[in-house]
Scaffold this motif. Structure first.
Motif: not given
Length: 871
Positions: A550-555, A602-609, A633-636, A638-647
């Motif tokens: 996985x990777x987190x996009x700038x969006x 992306x949110x908690x509902x997207x957790x799964x295999x 948790x690691x992915x979340x 990273x998502x939060x990190x990208x969100x924070x960087x977009x502020x």
């Protein structure tokens, strides 16, 4: 008469023979650029005119004449020769009949000054004194006359009343040492001494008389001075100082020595000790000298009683490495013989190589054999062992201090013995030891490489001490050109656990290398080989080159991606989440071999295999990505990190309630923790100061701001691992402008809230039959209570018995026409007004006459505006 003279001359020449060659040509040294040649004259030579002499530099093969005119006699001095070069000479005779053949060549001779008697010894000193004898010491003459000194002669004389008497011989036989005990002296008598040196040229001039010394018993407790100091191995930053121990040891044995040094030009106060701790050796290597600086040295002996007086200082020595300086070199030949080697190209005919161990003469030839040929000398060890540890030095006599040394310590001895063993029992050098690798199809390859192999090289392959041969299980190959040896096994079975050895033999050289594959090592290799085997089969169809990740996009979206290979048009790709197929809108085109699945918001509902499967007629492959628990948790994070960087940067906005600080993010998740700080302190939220998120806007609302709210505000977004901050300064002009705008908006809001207005109750149009009563009531509001007025066709309407106007409780406005008639038709307006504003509400009254009465209903005036109007 003339013809008879000519005839007689011809007869004479016919009878005259060419002279025979001279013999016994002997060269003798003369000066540093000339040599004296003597020879035996030609036998039976008649009418001899003279001789011609020729010289040849050894090795050149070129003869040069030494004289232009014939020389009478049998002695001639050849000038213009090069100092230090070796020459041979030949002579031929000449008479009227012609030149003789050349004589035989002379022996080669080095051009240098002829030997002379030595110059006087100097610095005579007393090394020991007893009641009837004294031991003298002195320094070697500065010029030895071109030949080794063969000995010294000592003279002495009494000094009575300050007047010296006649000289007497102290020794009839020459002494070789530079120390000598003079016997039969008188106690308490004063003596002077002189010393003369002798060489092959004879006895040199005696030294001037020494200072006066009194013959008396020395009783001091400390040792006398060391003597016979010399310097060896002089280099640009070091040298070795040698000395002999004192003759007089004092009242107890000598326990050690101290070396002093100073620059030659320095005064006596500048003597400084070289060694803080006394050395028991009679030599010391002195390092740290300044290049091209002149030094002098001296030595003091010590015993239990203390330190004795210093020796005579050495002659000045300049610290320099002279051009052409060579060092002792250690060598191990092909047979394993270890030797020390030293060369000298400055030797004279009298020079000798003198080897020593720890600067003492080597008397025992059972350990070393010395082999000297020309300018090379070799000290050969017969059986190198711990007995031979030490410093080996070599000095070349009759040179300007040519010397060097080599130290063999225990570590060096081990190195030399190992090298010797290698030469005696050679091994085949290896580029690579035996190693193992897994090939593409899961085969196991054992291999090693030798530096070089001949065509006769042989290899034995051994497994668990038993030989193995090329066959169905083992495929063996030897490349003698590259030295590469290999063995390939299709598959590792459990019985293949053990030790593998490749044994090489090439002539008398041998080598071998082993690899132990047991326990965990074997299990890991076997597992890895089987995995590689399965991987090869997997890759025959569509397969993953890079598994699902996985990777987190700038969006702030999550992109699941993998890389595939060996794909064709018929290959299908199917995505699953928690074993349920994910329907995708677009068909994969496998561009660049990359497959992706985009998950927005992306949110908690997207957790799964998540699982992705590739398949076609050649096979299938799958990749699974578990986004649960820690991985999710690691992915979340990273998502939060990208969100924070977009502020975005914090902005200031004034509202009617106060001042708002805000920032926008691309997407907001509750997992992103938001906190605010004011002047470094965490803000405690209240009804007045609160935070929140609206859409993608993160804000801090400060209601009814005061000067205490001025300062620096920090918004911290914590992604679960790292905090990301944005800062804004709400002070100075920024605060003043925001506060002023807040006050303006607040005042506008208050005015809007409290202005006079018609809340409701009036219709837009009222159609009524003539003669009927019209009653209308509406609610009005305002703070303060508004004033009301009524208009008809934009003219003020006043109440009377026909039109009754009421305003009750400051809230209800009543409009009544007791009995309408056609003249009551028209546009009516209710106007409410207080200090915050005015509002007008319009309605139209249309009165009609029932059918048959002949009257039409008057139409209201058109174009008069909206139902409500604010002012």
């Amino acid at each position: 008469k003339e013809s008879s003279v000519v005839i007689n001359l011809l007869l004479f020449l016919c009878l005259l023979d060419i002279p025979s060659a001279p013999s016994h040509v002997i060269p003798t040294r003369n000066t540093d650029t000339s040599v004296v040649i003597t020879w035996t004259e030609s036998k039976d030579a008649k009418e001899l005119v003279g001789y011609y002499i020729e010289a040849c530099k050894v090795g050149s093969g070129h003869w040069e004449p030494c004289n232009n005119n014939p020389v009478k006699g049998t002695r001639f001095t050849c000038h213009g020769l090069t100092t230090g070069d070796h020459y041979t000479f030949r002579v031929r005779a000449v008479n009227a009949a012609g030149l003789s053949v050349h004589s035989q060549e002379s022996e080669a001779i080095e051009v240098k000054a002829a030997i002379a008697t030595p110059s006087p010894p100097y610095d005579i000193t007393v090394l020991e004194s007893v009641r009837d004898s004294m031991v003298l010491g002195w320094k070697q003459p500065k010029s030895i006359g071109g030949a080794e000194i063969t000995g010294y002669y000592v003279n002495y004389r009494e000094v009575v009343g300050g007047k010296p008497e006649e000289w007497k011989e102290a020794n009839i036989k020459a002494v070789s040492e530079r120390a000598y005990r003079v016997h039969d002296l008188k106690e308490n008598t004063t003596y002077q001494f002189q010393v003369a040196a002798a060489n092959l040229a004879g006895l040199g001039i005696p030294s001037p008389a020494s200072q006066s010394f009194k013959c008396e018993e020395w009783t001091i407790a400390v040792p006398g001075p060391p003597h016979d100091l010399s310097c060896s191995e002089v280099r640009k930053d070091s040298l070795v100082l040698l000395w002999k121990p004192p003759i007089y040891v004092g009242r107890s044995p000598v326990t050690g020595f101290y070396v002093d040094m100073k620059e030659t030009s320095a005064t006596e106060e500048h003597w400084q000790s070289v060694n803080e701790k006394a050395t028991t050796s009679k030599y010391l290597k002195i390092s740290g000298l300044k290049e091209r600086t002149s030094y002098v040295f001296r030595v003091r002996a010590a015993n239990k009683a203390g330190v004795g007086k210093p020796s005579e200082s050495t002659d000045p020595v300049v610290a320099e490495t002279r051009p052409g300086t060579k060092e002792v070199v250690i060598e191990v030949d092909d047979n394993g013989v270890i030797s020390l080697n030293f060369e000298c190209d400055q030797m004279s005919s009298d020079s000798k190589f003198i080897w020593s161990k720890n600067y003492e003469p080597i008397d025992d030839d059972s350990r070393l054999a010395i082999d000297t040929k020309g300018g090379k000398s070799k000290a050969i060890f017969k059986d190198l062992s711990e007995e031979d540890l030490g410093i080996y030095s070599c000095v070349v006599t009759d040179t300007d201090g040519v010397s060097s040394s080599y130290t063999i310590d225990e570590e060096e001895m081990k190195r030399l013995l190992a090298l010797s063993h290698q030469h005696k029992f050679p091994i085949i050098p290896l580029k690579s030891e035996l190693a193992v690798e897994i090939l593409e199809k899961g085969q196991v390859r054992f291999w090693m490489q030798a530096e070089k192999l001949s065509g006769n090289a042989k290899v034995n392959f051994v497994f668990n001490d038993k030989g193995i041969v090329d066959g169905e299980k083992y495929k063996m190959k030897i490349d003698r050109n590259t030295g590469l040896i290999e063995m390939v096994m299709d598959r590792l079975e459990d019985e293949d656990e053990g030790t593998y050895t490749f044994q090489l033999q090439d002539g008398k050289a041998t080598s071998q290398s082993s690899l132990v594959l047991i326990g965990d090592v074997f299990q890991k290799l076997q597992t890895a080989a089987e995995f590689q085997r399965q991987e090869w089969f997997r890759k025959q169809g569509p397969h993953f080159v890079e598994y699902l990740g996985w990777e987190v996009t700038p969006e702030c979206n999550v992109l699941l991606k993998c890389k595939v290979a060996n794909i064709k048009k018929e290959t299908h790709i199917v995505w699953y989440k928690d074993e349920r197929e994910i329907m995708v809108d677009e068909k994969h085109d496998f561009k660049d071999g990359v497959c992706t699945l985009l998950i927005t918001e992306f949110s908690k509902k997207d957790a799964g295999i998540y699982e992705v499967i590739l398949k076609d007629d050649r096979g299938k492959d799958k990749s699974i990505l578990k986004l649960v628990e820690a991985a999710f948790a690691d992915l979340m994070t990273e998502v939060c990190k990208v969100i924070a960087l977009s502020a975005t940067e914090l902005k200031i906005q004034s509202t009617e309630e106060g001042i708002r600080l805000y920032s926008f993010v691309n997407y907001y998740l509750e997992d992103l923790r938001v906190s605010w700080l004011h002047n470094g302190d965490k803000i405690k939220y209240t009804e007045r100061v609160k935070t929140g998120v609206t859409g993608e806007q993160i804000w801090l609302q400060i209601n009814e701001p005061t000067p205490n709210d001025k300062g620096k505000y920090i918004m911290e977004l914590f992604d679960g691992k790292t905090g990301h901050t944005k800062v804004v300064d709400l002070s100075g002009q920024a605060y003043d402008e925001a506060f002023a705008e807040f006050q303006r908006l607040k005042a506008a809001a208050i005015a809007e809230k409290n202005r006079a207005r018609v809340i409701g109750g009036l219709p837009d149009v009222v159609t009524i039959q003539e003669g009927k009563a019209l009653n209308l009531t509406c609610s009005v509001w305002g703070n303060p209570v508004p004033e009301i007025s009524w208009l008809k066709n934009e003219k003020l309407l006043t109440g009377d018995d026909h039109v009754i106007l009421k305003f009750e409780s400051g809230k209800h406005a009543c409009f009544t026409i007791t009995s309408v008639n056609t003249i009551d038709s028209g546009r009516y307006s209710l106007v409410v007004k207080n200090k915050y504003g005015t509002e007008t509400s319009d309605f139209t009254v249309s009165v009609f006459i029932p059918e048959g009465e002949g009257n039409e209903i008057p139409q209201p005036e058109a174009g008069k505006g909206d139902k409500k109007k604010k002012a």
